[in-house]
Motif scaffolding. Structure first.
Motif, mmCIF file in Angstrom:
data_model
loop_
_atom_site.group_PDB
_atom_site.id
_atom_site.type_symbol
_atom_site.label_atom_id
_atom_site.label_comp_id
_atom_site.label_asym_id
_atom_site.label_seq_id
_atom_site.Cartn_x
_atom_site.Cartn_y
_atom_site.Cartn_z
ATOM 1 N N PRO A 125 0.933 -1.260 -0.068
ATOM 2 C CA PRO A 125 0.036 0.095 0.055
ATOM 3 C C PRO A 125 0.872 1.412 0.143
ATOM 4 O O PRO A 125 1.713 1.388 0.673
ATOM 5 N N ASN A 126 0.643 2.085 -0.703
ATOM 6 C CA ASN A 126 1.171 3.381 -0.953
ATOM 7 C C ASN A 126 1.292 4.294 0.281
ATOM 8 O O ASN A 126 2.145 4.665 0.907
ATOM 9 N N LEU A 127 -0.025 4.286 1.026
ATOM 10 C CA LEU A 127 -0.319 5.149 2.232
ATOM 11 C C LEU A 127 -0.150 4.107 3.439
ATOM 12 O O LEU A 127 -1.093 3.062 3.504
ATOM 13 N N ARG A 189 -1.377 9.447 -4.816
ATOM 14 C CA ARG A 189 -0.213 9.483 -5.920
ATOM 15 C C ARG A 189 0.692 10.713 -5.353
ATOM 16 O O ARG A 189 1.843 10.820 -5.850
ATOM 17 N N ASN A 190 0.232 11.868 -4.608
ATOM 18 C CA ASN A 190 0.930 13.172 -4.152
ATOM 19 C C ASN A 190 1.400 12.949 -2.904
ATOM 20 O O ASN A 190 2.279 13.886 -2.416
ATOM 21 N N PRO A 192 3.857 12.660 0.092
ATOM 22 C CA PRO A 192 5.306 12.588 -0.061
ATOM 23 C C PRO A 192 5.872 11.042 0.445
ATOM 24 O O PRO A 192 6.750 10.509 -0.200
ATOM 25 N N GLU A 193 5.175 10.452 1.484
ATOM 26 C CA GLU A 193 5.251 9.103 1.618
ATOM 27 C C GLU A 193 5.025 8.050 0.687
ATOM 28 O O GLU A 193 5.774 7.094 0.184
ATOM 29 N N ALA A 194 3.934 8.461 0.143
ATOM 30 C CA ALA A 194 3.444 7.372 -0.975
ATOM 31 C C ALA A 194 4.499 7.475 -2.133
ATOM 32 O O ALA A 194 4.854 6.772 -2.647
ATOM 33 N N LYS A 195 4.949 8.672 -2.538
ATOM 34 C CA LYS A 195 5.865 8.739 -3.687
ATOM 35 C C LYS A 195 7.275 8.133 -3.328
ATOM 36 O O LYS A 195 7.890 7.577 -4.108
ATOM 37 N N ALA A 196 7.354 8.178 -1.981
ATOM 38 C CA ALA A 196 8.845 7.589 -1.542
ATOM 39 C C ALA A 196 8.803 6.010 -1.595
ATOM 40 O O ALA A 196 9.655 5.537 -1.945
#
Length: 287
Positions: A125-127, A189-190, A192-196
């Motif tokens: 999961p991104n988040l 998508r945006n 910062p942790e998801a982008k990391a």
């Protein structure tokens, strides 16, 4: 009030559930080569106890199960209908040694140091992925192996074209459901942790902070093919949120969207369709 990460995750799970059968038919076959690389890196052996995180419709679990028999593969996902489709996949293949359970990869209710290996195919999961990493380290036996795949930060040319054209034609007055989904997608998508999660160096640092060692990033490319623009649109819609965007477009905007996307892809789209490559990062780490 702004959507939080947990609310966004639940909205995503609802969309995966809604589209589970379509996803299994349209998306899963294209992800199988990536899943097979995850299996290769996990190198499963008979009797090993393996957990498949965010199994979706069960592709990775069903590839692992014959390799560890008679041991059972445990496969979890937050989308209940995806679990249902995964169970049918296993049953139709005659696979009996998989246990599918509805569970959040960020909060796994199993005792610690239980699994020999943990794998995930495009499912972290991104988040809240930091909580997933914590849970995986807790669940692995000392020296246990963790392998997962993730998209590269730079999208493929067709994905980039799809979303740029979609942005110009999406409904100006979305339904309440779509409005919430747009908020969830933007957060996913945006943030910062998801982008990391798509930054191998950041991923390595996060894994090491939870006690993982021997962290490796293995970038690989996979060739994929879309027979037509319609084929690409069907693929992109199979997750759910894009399908809602398309379904709420006016007929005129939908027609303009398809025409503009076709014009944008006219160069790379040859007589046999669109050929492109996906860059995927395979991460391996030891507990």
């Amino acid at each position: 009030m702004p959507l939080n990460a947990n609310e966004a995750a639940l909205l995503y799970a609802d969309e995966y559930s809604r589209m589970a059968e379509t996803y299994d038919r349209v998306v899963a076959p294209r992800f199988e080569p990536i899943a097979r690389t995850v299996v290769e890196l996990l190198a499963p052996k008979p009797g090993e106890f393996i957990l498949d995180l965010a199994t979706g419709t069960g592709l990775l679990a069903c590839l692992l199960a014959p390799r560890v028999a008679p041991q059972t593969v445990v496969a979890i996902d937050l989308a209940d209908e995806a679990i249902g489709v995964a169970s049918f996949r296993a049953g139709n293949a005659g696979i009996r040694n998989v246990r599918f359970e509805m569970m959040d990869a960020r909060n796994i209710v199993y005792p610690g140091q239980r699994f020999d290996k943990v794998g995930s195919n495009l499912g972290i999961p991104n988040l809240g992925y930091d909580r997933t990493f914590y849970e995986v380290h807790r669940l692995l036996k000392p020296g246990g192996l963790f392998v997962f795949s993730e998209w590269d930060a730079k999208p493929s040319a067709s994905f980039e074209a799809f979303y740029e054209v979609l942005e110009r034609h999406k409904a100006a007055t979305p339904s309440k459901t779509l409005a919430q989904l747009r908020e969830a997608v933007a957060l996913n998508r945006n943030d910062p942790e998801a982008k990391a999660l798509k930054d191998p160096k950041a991923v390595a640092r996060k894994l090491e902070s939870f006690g993982f060692v021997d962290v490796r990033d293995i970038p690989k490319t996979y060739a994929t093919h879309f027979a037509s623009v319609a084929d690409l649109i069907a693929f992109m819609a199979a997750w759910g949120w894009d399908e809602r965007e398309l379904s709420e477009m006016s007929p005129d905007h939908r027609k303009a969207f398809e025409e503009e996307l076709a014009a944008r892809l006219a160069g790379p789209m040859g007589p046999q369709g669109l050929e492109e490559t996906w860059t995927i990062h395979l991460t391996t780490a030891r507990a």
